[in-house]
Design a protein around this motif. Structure first.
Motif, PDB file in Angstrom:
ATOM      1  N   CYS B  29       0.851  -1.202   0.000  1.00 17.50           N
ATOM      2  CA  CYS B  29       0.000   0.000   0.000  1.00 17.50           C
ATOM      3  C   CYS B  29       0.889   1.256   0.000  1.00 17.50           C
ATOM      4  O   CYS B  29       2.042   1.196   0.434  1.00 17.50           O
ATOM      5  CB  CYS B  29      -0.867   0.066   1.253  1.00 17.50           C
ATOM      6  SG  CYS B  29      -1.702  -1.449   1.703  1.00 17.50           S
ATOM      7  N   CYS B  32       3.471   2.281   2.985  1.00 19.39           N
ATOM      8  CA  CYS B  32       3.850   1.067   3.728  1.00 19.39           C
ATOM      9  C   CYS B  32       5.354   1.050   3.957  1.00 19.39           C
ATOM     10  O   CYS B  32       6.126   1.494   3.119  1.00 19.39           O
ATOM     11  CB  CYS B  32       3.432  -0.162   2.928  1.00 19.39           C
ATOM     12  SG  CYS B  32       4.064  -1.696   3.631  1.00 19.39           S
ATOM     13  N   CYS B  62       2.350  -9.569   4.983  1.00 18.08           N
ATOM     14  CA  CYS B  62       2.292  -8.783   3.746  1.00 18.08           C
ATOM     15  C   CYS B  62       3.532  -8.989   2.877  1.00 18.08           C
ATOM     16  O   CYS B  62       3.484  -8.817   1.670  1.00 18.08           O
ATOM     17  CB  CYS B  62       2.109  -7.305   4.063  1.00 18.08           C
ATOM     18  SG  CYS B  62       0.393  -6.934   4.489  1.00 18.08           S
ATOM     19  N   CYS B 223       2.027   1.143   8.926  1.00 14.82           N
ATOM     20  CA  CYS B 223       1.052   0.375   8.154  1.00 14.82           C
ATOM     21  C   CYS B 223      -0.194   1.243   8.062  1.00 14.82           C
ATOM     22  O   CYS B 223      -1.128   1.107   8.846  1.00 14.82           O
ATOM     23  CB  CYS B 223       0.730  -0.944   8.847  1.00 14.82           C
ATOM     24  SG  CYS B 223      -0.652  -1.836   8.106  1.00 14.82           S
TER      25      CYS B 223
HETATM   26  S1  SF4 Z   1       1.827  -3.808   6.053  1.00 12.40           S
HETATM   27 FE1  SF4 Z   1       0.023  -2.508   6.043  1.00 12.40          FE
HETATM   28  S2  SF4 Z   1       0.505  -0.904   4.643  1.00 12.40           S
HETATM   29 FE2  SF4 Z   1       1.953  -2.506   4.262  1.00 12.40          FE
HETATM   30  S3  SF4 Z   1       1.063  -3.686   2.622  1.00 12.40           S
HETATM   31 FE3  SF4 Z   1       0.443  -4.605   4.536  1.00 12.40          FE
HETATM   32  S4  SF4 Z   1      -1.513  -3.687   4.997  1.00 12.40           S
HETATM   33 FE4  SF4 Z   1      -0.543  -2.413   3.461  1.00 12.40          FE
END
Ligand code: SF4
Ligand SMILES: Cc1ncc(C[n+]2csc(CCOP(=O)(O)OP(=O)(O)O)c2C)c(N)n1
Lengths: 353, 473
Positions: B29, B32, B62, B223
Motif C-alpha cells: 500500500c 507502507c 504482507c 502500516c
Molecule cells: S503492512 Fe500494512 S501498509 Fe503494508 S502492505 Fe500490509 S496492509 Fe498495506
C-alpha cells in the motif's frame, strides 16, 4: 558382510548416513529418541548437521530449509510429535521438496502412552496436513528394513520431489536385530534446476508453495495429483507368504506382520489354509494385489494395532468381493499368536464377521 | 501504488513473478514500510557484494511476496517458521547469506519459539523484524506489539492490558541472551531515522558475512492501511506513539569482541569413501564362528530393574549372532513394565524370526518372585527354567520343566559383586542347555563386555554359574 547388532531406531540413522543424509533436526520423544541420540553422535562426526530443535514444528521447518537447498535431510518423532509436523509436511509437499520423516508410532489419542500402536495409519497414509497431497509411507518390520527402507525413502523422496516417510511401531524401533551395514551410495540427483543453494547457479530459483491465482493452484494440484498417480502405479511394495492356495488372506504390516508370520505354519499344520500379505508401502497401498486375492479367497482378515484403520484400504481394494474381517488390539496391547490363531479358527469355521 | 524503486541490483527491475497488477510497482500500500526496508536490504547486499550468495526467507504476512522483488535465492515459508527455515538453510550451506524477514505476528506471536531459539543458538543469520504493531495481511487484527489503547479489528475497543496483555518488546527480550551478536531497534519515522535504519541493516548483514553470529534489526514501520491513517499521519503516529513504547537504540552489540568466522559452522558434502569407512567402523568386532543349534532358543529374561536383565539378553543374543543365527532382542517397555519387573525377549533362531516378543519361551530366567509368578506358566512343556533361589521362594513344576535353582546373586557376591548375577545365570543357562561351549561364550564376552576392567569378573561369574550346574549335574 559387515554386520552389527542394533536397535531398529539406530538402524534408521545407519540407513540415513549411507544414503548421504547430511542434516538431522529433531525433538526428543519416547519411543523414537534413540534416533536423535544416534544422529547427535554420528552427524557431527561426519561434519553434518544435528540440531535438537525447540519443537517438532521447528524441526520440520529446518528440514524444509535444508531440503529446499537440495540436500538430503530428515527428522524423526513419535505420534504426538508427528502430529505437530503436519503443517511442515504440507508445505514440503506443496513446495515439492524431498525429505524423509520417521514416525515411531506410540499409543494415542492425546498423550496416550509410549507403548506400540499403529493408530497413526490414517495420518501417515492420507496426507495428514491440509491440502491435496500424499506422502510415500514405508512400513518396515525388522531392524534391517529400518535401515534399508530409510535408504529407499531418501531415493523415493528425491525421485519424486516429495516427502517419504517411515511408519514403524514402538516394537520395531526398540528391538535389536542383526543388520548388514550398507554401502553408502552417491546421491544420484542434481536439483540445481529448482533448489536454492545460496549461489549464483540457483539464484533465480524459488522454493514456495504459494499460488495466488486459482487457475495456477489448480494446475499445481493436478501436477501433484499426476505425480501421486505415478507413485501409486510404480512404487507399490509388499511381501507374501503362503498365499498361493490361501483361503483366508491375512493383511498385516509392521510388527503385526511378524506375529502373523509366526502363526501361518502352525495354522497350516492344523489344516487352516491361511497366507500373509504384508504391505511394505502403506501408501501407495497394495490394492491391486489384494483385489486379485479377493477374487480367490473365502475371506480376508486385517490385523492391526488399532481399532481399524488399514482395514478401510483393504475394503476399498476388495470392493465387496469377499468378506473382510478385522482383528485389532490397541492402547499398547499387542496380540499374541494364540489369539490370532483363534481368529483364523473362528473365521474359517464360518463364525465371526 | 507506491512509486517505482530506484533500483539496487539486488532487486528486480521488473517484477515478473507478480501475477496481478503492474509489474513495475510493488503490491504494498502507499506509505507502507515494507518497500523502504526492501530497498535498504538490497542496497546492503549490493554494497557488501553478497547478493549472489544471499537467500531471502519470506514467511506469511504482507511480505510473503518478497520473492517478487529480491534478485536472490528465495524461500517462502510457513507463518512464524522463518527463523527455523533460515536455520535449515544456513546450516546446510554456511556460505550462504540468509535473511529472515518477518512481521510482528510472524516473529513475536506464532513464531516466538523459533525466534528465541534461533537467537539463542546464535544462528549466523540476519533477522529483519518489521514491527508495524498490527496484522497487515489478514485485515488489521491485534499484533503482539499492538499498543495499549490501539484499536484493531480484534480489539475494537482498544487493546487493554487486562484483556489482551501488553505489547511485547522483542529487542529487550533477545538482548538478555548471551549468543546474539547485534540487536538494534530503528524506525522509519523521518529521514534521520531512515539513515540509521539503513546503517543498521548494513551492519547486521556485514556481521553475518564475516561469520560473527546472529544479528537482529527491528524496524518500526508504518502500516497506514491497518492503522486506518493516511501515510503522513502514519509517520507522525510512529514518531509520537510507537517510539515511546519501543525506544530506538542498540540493545546489544558485541560484534567487535567476536572474531571473524567464529560462528561459522562446518557442513561437509557427502563423500562416499569417508562414509564407507565411518560405517564400517561400526561393525561388530565379533567374527562369525558358526555353531549348529539343536533347537531354537526363545527366551524370557525377567527380574528387577538393575539386575542386568537386559544385558543378559544382549549377551546371549550376541553369542547367537556370532554363531551365525538369526537373533532378536526386545526389552519390555510401556504396560509390560508394571510390578517392578524388567524383562526382555530374546530369540536365537535357525530360521527367520517371527514375533520378536516371546509369548511361550523355552527358556525363562527369573531373578525375582514376580517374574517367576508371571512367566512360569507361559513356558512350553520341557522348557528350561532358571530361578535365583536366594531371592525367589517356591519351586517350579519339575515334572513339566527342566529346573535350575541357583543362588545367582550370592554366587556373584562371592565372585566380587552382585552385579554379575546376570552372567552367573548366563553360565548356568549355557551349561544346562548345552547350546554353546563355555570357552566359546567366554571368548565372546571378552569382546562384548564394554568395560575392559570388568572382563575378568564377568568370566569368573560365567564359570561359577557353569560349574554350579555341571557340579549339581
Ligand atoms: S503492512 Fe500494512 S501498509 Fe503494508 S502492505 Fe500490509 S496492509 Fe498495506
Ligand atoms: C498457521 C497460520 N495461521 C494464520 C495465518 C493467517 N495469517 C497470515 S499473515 C498473518 C499475520 C501477519 O501479520 P504480521 O506477521 O505482523 O505481518 P504483516 O502482514 O503485518 O506484514 C496471519 C495471522 C496463516 N497464514 N497461517
Amino acid at each position: 558382510m559387515a554386520r552389527q547388532f542394533m536397535k531398529g531406531n539406530d538402524a534408521i540413522i545407519l540407513g540415513a548416513l549411507a544414503a548421504g543424509c547430511r542434516a538431522y533436526y529433531g525433538y526428543p520423544i519416547t519411543p523414537a529418541s534413540e534416533i536423535a541420540h544416534a544422529a547427535a553422535l554420528h552427524f557431527p562426526a561426519l561434519e553434518g548437521v544435528f540440531i535438537q530443535a525447540e519443537s517438532e514444528v521447528a524441526a520440520i521447518n529446518m528440514v524444509y530449509g535444508t531440503a529446499g537447498m537440495g540436500i538430503r535431510t530428515m527428522t524423526a518423532s513419535s505420534s504426538p510429535g508427528y502430529s505437530l509436523k503436519q503443517e511442515g509436511l504440507s508445505y514440503i509437499a506443496g513446495a515439492e521438496l524431498p525429505a524423509v520423516v520417521v514416525n515411531i508410532v506410540r499409543g494415542g489419542p492425546g498423550l496416550g502412552n509410549i507403548a506400540p500402536e499403529q493408530a497413526d495409519y490414517f495420518q501417515m497414509t492420507k496426507g495428514g496436513g491440509h491440502g491435496n497431497y500424499r506422502v510415500v509411507a514405508l512400513a518396515p518390520n525388522s531392524a534391517q528394513e529400518m535401515c534399508d527402507l530409510t535408504m529407499l525413502a531418501f531415493d523415493l523422496a528425491d525421485k519424486y520431489r516429495n516427502p517419504a516417510t517411515i511408519m514403524a511401531d514402538g516394537i520395531t524401533g526398540q528391538m535389536m536385530e542383526v543388520v548388514d551395514i550398507p554401502e553408502p551410495h552417491p546421491v544420484p540427483y542434481d536439483h540445481s534446476d529448482w533448489c536454492v543453494r545460496g549461489d549464483a547457479a540457483t539464484r533465480q530459483n524459488l522454493v514456495s508453495s504459494i499460488y495466488l491465482e486459482p487457475e495456477e493452484l489448480e494446475q499445481h494440484n493436478l501436477k501433484l495429483h499426476a505425480k501421486y498417480q505415478k507413485i501409486t502405479q510404480d512404487e507399490v511394495r509388499f511381501e507374501e507368504y503362503r498365499t498361493d492356495d490361501a483361503e483366508l488372506l491375512i493383511v498385516a504390516y509392521g510388527v503385526v506382520s511378524r506375529i502373523v508370520y509366526s502363526t501361518i505354519d502352525q495354522a497350516r499344520a492344523e489344516g487352516l489354509k491361511v497366507g500373509l500379505l504384508r504391505p511394505i508401502t502403506i501408501w501407495p497401498f497394495p490394492s491391486e494385489a489384494i483385489r486379485r486375492h479377493s477374487e480367490k479367497v473365502k475371506g480376508i482378515l486385517a490385523v492391526e494395532l488399532s481399532t481399524g484403520q488399514m482395514i478401510e484400504d483393504v475394503r476399498l481394494a476388495v470392493e465387496g468381493r469377499c468378506p473382510v474381517h478385522f482383528y485389532g488390539r490397541c492402547g499398547g496391547m499387542v496380540p499374541g499368536g494364540k489369539e490370532i490363531l483363534e481368529q483364523y479358527r473362528t473365521i474359517m469355521a464360518g463364525g465371526a464377521h | 501504488m507506491s512509486k517505482v524503486f530506484e533500483q539496487p541490483h539486488s532487486l528486480y527491475s521488473e517484477f515478473e513473478r507478480k501475477t496481478a497488477g503492474s509489474k513495475k510497482t510493488t503490491h504494498y500500500c502507499p506509505g507502507c514500510g515494507h518497500g523502504n526496508v526492501h530497498k535498504m536490504i538490497a542496497e546492503a547486499l549490493d554494497d557488501l557484494e553478497i547478493a549472489e550468495r544471499s537467500v531471502f526467507v519470506s514467511p506469511v504476512g504482507c511480505s510473503v511476496f518478497g520473492y517478487y522483488y529480491f534478485n536472490s535465492g528465495n524461500f517462502q515459508s510457513a507463518h512464524g517458521r522463518a527463523a527455523a527455515v533460515a536455520t535449515g538453510v544456513k546450516r546446510a550451506n554456511p556460505d550462504s547469506v540468509v535473511i529472515s524477514y518477518q512481521g510482528d505476528g510472524d516473529l513475536a506471536a506464532i513464531g516466538t519459539a523459533e525466534t528465541i531459539h534461533a537467537a539463542n543458538r546464535g544462528e549466523n543469520i540476519t533477522v529483519i523484524f518489521i514491527n508495524n504493531a498490527i496484522y497487515g495481511m489478514t485485515g488489521g487484527q491485534m499484533a503482539p506489539t499492538t499498543m495499549i489503547g490501539q484499536r484493531s479489528t480484534t480489539t475494537p475497543r482498544g487493546r487493554s492490558e487486562v484483556d489482551h496483555g501488553n505489547p511485547v518488546r522483542v529487542c529487550e527480550m533477545l538482548a538478555t541472551l548471551p549468543a546474539p551478536t547485534y540487536i538494534e531497534r530503528v524506525g522509519l519515522g523521518n529521514s534521520k531515522q531512515i539513515m540509521k535504519a539503513r546503517k543498521a541493516i548494513r551492519k547486521a548483514l556485514k556481521i553475518q558475512k564475516e561469520g560473527r553470529g546472529y544479528s537482529f534489526v527491528e524496524i518500526l514501520a508504518p502500516c497506514p492501511t491497518g492503522w486506518k491513517m493516511d501515510p503522513p499521519q502514519a509517520r507522525d503516529h510512529l514518531l509520537d506513539t510507537m517510539e515511546e513504547i519501543f525506544p530506538l537504540g542498540v540493545y546489544k552489540d558485541i560484534s567487535d569482541e567476536r572474531e571473524e568466522h567464529s560462528w561459522d559452522r562446518l557442513s561437509s558434502p557427502f563423500e562416499v569413501e569417508k562414509r564407507h569407512e565411518y560405517l564400517q567402523a561400526m561393525k561388530t568386532p565379533l567374527d562369525l564362528e558358526p555353531i549348529e543349534l539343536p533347537t531354537d532358543l526363545n527366551c524370557k529374561f525377567a527380574g528387577f530393574g538393575g539386575q542386568g536383565i537386559l544385558t543378559l539378553g544382549l549377551f546371549l543374543a550376541q553369542v547367537g549372532m556370532k554363531a551365525g543365527h538369526q537373533v532378536s532382542w526386545f526389552p519390555a517397555y510401556g504396560p509390560e513394565m508394571r510390578g517392578g519387573t524388567a524383562n526382555c525377549s530374546v530369540n536365537v533362531s535357525r530360521e527367520r524370526i517371527g514375533a520378536p516378543t516371546v509369548e511361550h519361551p523355552n527358556v525363562l530366567v527369573a531373578m525375582n518372585q514376580p517374574s517367576l509368578e508371571m512367566f512360569e506358566k507361559d513356558i512350553v512343556d520341557g522348557g528350561w527354567i532358571f530361578v535365583d533361589s536366594g531371592i525367589c521362594t517356591g519351586e517350579p513344576d519339575r515334572e513339566r520343566l527342566k529346573v535350575t535353582m541357583i543362588p545367582a546373586a550370592e554366587i556373584a557376591d562371592k565372585v566380587g559383586t552382585p552385579k554379575v548375577a546376570n552372567v552367573v545365570m548366563l553360565g548356568a543357562l549355557c551349561a544346562a542347555t548345552e547350546m554353546f561351549p563355555a570357552d566359546y561364550v567366554k571368548d565372546t564376552l571378552k569382546v562384548i563386555v564394554k568395560r575392559q576392567e570388568l572382563v575378568d569378573m564377568n568370566l569368573k561369574a560365567f564359570d561359577a554359574g557353569w560349574e554350579f550346574v555341571r557340579k549339581d549335574g
